[in-house]
Enzyme design. Structure first.
Site, short mmCIF file in Angstrom:
data_model
loop_
_atom_site.label_atom_id
_atom_site.label_comp_id
_atom_site.label_asym_id
_atom_site.label_seq_id
_atom_site.Cartn_x
_atom_site.Cartn_y
_atom_site.Cartn_z
N HIS A 1 0.85 -1.19 0.00
CA HIS A 1 0.00 0.00 0.00
C HIS A 1 0.89 1.25 0.00
O HIS A 1 1.97 1.27 0.61
CB HIS A 1 -0.93 0.01 1.22
CG HIS A 1 -1.94 1.11 1.13
ND1 HIS A 1 -1.65 2.40 1.54
CD2 HIS A 1 -3.19 1.14 0.63
CE1 HIS A 1 -2.70 3.16 1.29
NE2 HIS A 1 -3.66 2.43 0.76
N GLU B 1 -3.10 2.12 -7.63
CA GLU B 1 -3.49 3.24 -6.76
C GLU B 1 -2.46 4.35 -6.91
O GLU B 1 -1.43 4.36 -6.21
CB GLU B 1 -3.51 2.79 -5.30
CG GLU B 1 -4.54 1.74 -5.00
CD GLU B 1 -4.99 1.82 -3.54
OE1 GLU B 1 -6.19 2.00 -3.32
OE2 GLU B 1 -4.15 1.75 -2.65
#
Ligand code: PGA
Length: 264
Positions: free
Chosen positions: A98, A170
């Site tokens: 992430h 992302e």
């Protein structure tokens, strides 16, 4: 049968165990399950025992994910969690890479490669997040960045594990309160690139890896991403942190998916 549709949320550093349980119970009772469609929730580590326990007994089949995992089997790594610990908690999925792990906690691609090797060996599904920073976008090296991340993170992973891989694109500049949502026009070429890199790494199995989008997704913009032919679902943050928000975003995402299917 094409790639599955995968939708869920990462709670980051939010929710006590009791809050996660309340959320999960209500979501499981209200979410509509559909064939070839998978929902997931990724609460903090401390919520995993309680949430996994109730997940075992319900029919919603929502996957439970962990937000990170260390690569070593055990040892002197204060504050870290191993694959063996997560296995004991019935975790279905491990989120790795992430942007907050990479950016705030200095996680490097070689670190991630070790984590992915360990996670696949342990039999987990891995949700691998990749994406360029605002600077990398400014200098027009988004494609290079994403392909470098994938090639290092997935180095030496056998093609047999591709069936357990999900990739989330992302862009760092699109994530969180200060982020600007990417436009579908930004996302589709990168999703296609991700698919090509995965095919280069894994052969035909690489084309079956679901590719998700994440970054400031909400009920208003979700369908614009899921209608894209190369986007197979979403990794949602803030908009998914209430059951209402999760369901509204999910329904919008499914509407985009259905529209794409009706277009063939
Ligand atoms: P956001 O977070 O939806 O709140 O921007 C997305 C993420 O961090 O994955």
């Amino acid at each position: 049968m094409g790639r599955p549709f995968i939708f869920g949320t990462n709670f980051k550093m939010n929710q006590t165990p009791a809050e996660s349980v309340t959320f999960y119970r209500e979501l499981a009772a209200r979410v509509t399950t559909r064939p070839h469609t998978q929902c997931y929730v990724i609460p903090p580590y401390t919520s995993l025992p309680a949430v996994s326990e109730i997940a075992r007994d319900d029919d919603s089949q929502i996957w439970i994910g962990a937000q990170n995992m260390h690569w070593a089997p055990e040892g002197a790594y204060t504050g870290e969690i191993s694959a063996r610990i997560l296995k004991a908690l019935d975790v279905d999925l491990v989120l790795l890479g992430h942007a907050e792990r990479r950016g705030l906690f200095y996680e490097t691609d070689p670190d991630l490669n070790r984590k992915l090797l360990t996670a696949f060996d342990a039999g987990f599904r891995v949700l691998l997040a990749v994406g360029e920073t605002a600077d990398e976008r400014h200098y027009r090296v988004s494609a290079e960045t994403v392909s470098r991340q994938l090639k290092i993170d997935l180095h030496g992973i056998p093609a047999a594990h591709a069936s357990h891989l999900i990739v989330a694109y992302e862009p760092v500049w699109s994530i969180g309160a200060g982020g600007t949502p990417a436009s579908p026009g930004d996302v589709e070429p990168v999703a296609m690139l991700i698919r090509d890199v995965l095919a280069g790494l894994f052969g035909p199995a690489g084309r079956d890896v679901p590719v998700l989008y994440g970054g400031s997704v909400n009920p208003e913009n979700a369908a614009a991403f899921t209608v894209l032919p190369d986007i197979d679902g979403l990794l949602v943050g803030r908009a998914g942190w209430t059951v209402e928000g999760f369901l509204a975003t999910y329904e919008a995402a499914l509407a985009g998916r259905d529209l794409a299917a009706s277009r063939g």
